[in-house]
Design an enzyme around this catalytic site. Structure first.
Site, PDB file in Angstrom:
ATOM      1  CD  GLU A   1      64.124   4.019  -6.239  1.00 25.34           C
ATOM      2  OE1 GLU A   1      64.287   4.477  -7.383  1.00 25.34           O
ATOM      3  OE2 GLU A   1      64.335   2.810  -5.961  1.00 25.34           O
TER       4      GLU A   1
ATOM      5  CG  ASP B   1      62.431   0.617  -1.135  1.00 30.00           C
ATOM      6  OD1 ASP B   1      63.198   1.602  -1.120  1.00 30.00           O
ATOM      7  OD2 ASP B   1      61.623   0.414  -2.061  1.00 30.00           O
TER       8      ASP B   1
END
Length: 441
Positions: free
Chosen positions: A153, A89
């Site tokens: 994350e 991400d």
């Protein structure tokens, strides 16, 4: 393609191609569970690994939120395994501010451009390039290598590393050491030398909501129990507090190593004294103490109405070994009128800088840059290491790379026109290849 001496052209080409392709997946994470999703990216990685002869798993934690995990068998299946992890991400972008398409993965001017180029699709690309190279050349690593390409994350990790640790811990059986985000990247020192700091610690995270309560009332009347006033006072005390210097063994080793190498004597109580460390000053400044910053305020709905509650959000960061002192200080500064609750809490992370794996990382760096100065450091923020460390894994920040003096590396992470130099991908992939095929003594 690369000017890095001795770089394997096929390895470099793969690292560049994979980084560009990964950037073209829009994996924007808006926080609070809102995301464009990582599944297409995770599936592309799984197919790449399968084509190389590996056996990947795609594990979805929620619709669209996916992780890819694979285990590469080593020559000694009984040896402690190594985990290499990278998050898929990225933080959102304001595309109109960019000079290129932030999800175009354009390769030009010696760099791969786009969101995630430095945080951290570069590490994912280098890892994929290395393991594909191992498969292509028939090389068996000395120990099992577990690969984890994870979601989320950039928020709490709940859909990524947290999910894997909670629901699929068996995939990490036998893993004793991990490498992941940050560390191993060149920092240019005032004497012209290059420091490659390896992260052996992370400050813990304490995201908290503060709440004050009191009697509601008319804005024209005295109200000694005003919740807004009580909260404002507590937030001001927290913001104005000067946290004392608390040197952990990691930060002390960094300060001592830099001072000895540069021949300087730094007064840590004087912020200006750190300037003697040049670019490395930022590695020390944020990790000499705990910290807390107010980030959100909410109260009331009308100018002439005193509300019964007022709330604030704060972001606390805690050094390894300093948890008790941190919370005692917070509670003292809050006083009796304001309560706190956790939104997210992660313990600090620490690893040894005298371990065989640290030495193996240092050796891999020196093989690619014989003049490298290697020292440990503590990350100011946090990574997926916080989740993986809960499995008893010793976690390091080691995502090697290099940039020339003056390249504003830190400005591009989460910033506009983020890009990674092709030479950095070449250097990092070469270092990673040496490390994962070395057997720590």
């Amino acid at each position: 393609m690369s000017t890095v001496s001795g770089a394997d052209p096929a390895l470099v080409a793969d690292a560049v191609e994979f980084c560009s392709r990964l950037i073209r997946f829009d994996t924007s994470n808006f926080g609070g569970g809102r995301s464009r999703g990582e599944r297409p990216c995770a599936e592309w990685i799984a197919q790449l690994l399968a084509d190389a002869g590996y056996d990947p798993l795609v594990l979805e934690s929620a619709p669209g939120r996916a992780n890819t995990v694979a285990r590469i068998p080593g020559a000694d299946r009984t040896a402690p395994a190594l985990l290499v992890h990278a998050h898929l991400d990225v933080v959102p972008v304001a595309a109109e501010d960019w000079s290129v398409d932030p999800f175009g993965g354009e390769v030009r001017d010696g760099a791969v451009w786009g969101r995630g180029a430095l945080d951290m699709k570069n590490m994912a690309a280098m890892t994929l390039a290395v393991v594909c190279s191992l498969a292509r050349d028939g090389i068996v690593p000395p120990r099992d290598i577990v690969l984890a390409f994870v979601a989320d994350e950039e928020d709490t990790g709940a859909y990524g590393s947290g999910f894997l640790v909670r629901e699929h811990a068996g995939l990490f059986a036998g893993v004793r050491v991990a490498i992941g985000e940050s560390g191993g990247h060149a920092v240019h020192l005032p004497d012209g030398s290059r420091l490659y700091p390896i992260a052996t610690g992370e400050r813990g995270s304490a995201w908290m909501n503060l709440e004050a309560a009191g009697p509601a009332g008319h804005g024209s009347r005295p109200n000694p129990g005003n919740a807004v006033a009580a909260l404002a006072g507590a937030v001001a005390r927290l913001a104005q507090h000067r946290w004392p210097v608390h040197l952990t063994p990691t930060v002390a080793a960094l300060v001592d190593g830099l001072s000895t190498h540069l021949g300087v004597d730094v007064d840590l109580t004087d912020p200006a004294g750190l300037d003697q460390f040049g670019e490395a000053a930022v590695l020390v400044a944020s990790t000499m103490s705990n910290s807390l910053n107010p980030t959100m305020l909410r109260a009331g709905y009308k100018h002439n109405v005193i509300p019964s509650t007022a709330t604030a959000g704060v972001d606390g960061r805690i050094l390894p070994g300093a948890q008790d002192a941190f919370f005692a200080t917070v509670d003292r500064l809050l006083g009796g009128r304001v309560s706190r609750t956790f939104v997210n809490y992660d313990e600090p992370v620490t690893a040894r800088h005298d371990s065989p794996d640290f030495a193996a990382m240092a050796a891999a760096l020196r093989a690619c840059d014989p003049q490298a100065l290697i020292l440990p450091y503590c990350m100011a923020g946090g990574t997926d290491a916080k989740a993986f460390s809960r499995l008893g894994i010793e976690c390091y920040g080691f995502a090697p790379g290099t940039t020339p003096p003056g390249f504003a590396y830190g400005d591009y992470v989460h910033g506009v026109d983020e890009r990674v130099l092709v030479d950095s991908l070449a250097f990092g992939a070469a270092v990673l290849g040496r490390y994962v095929t070395a057997e720590p003594a």
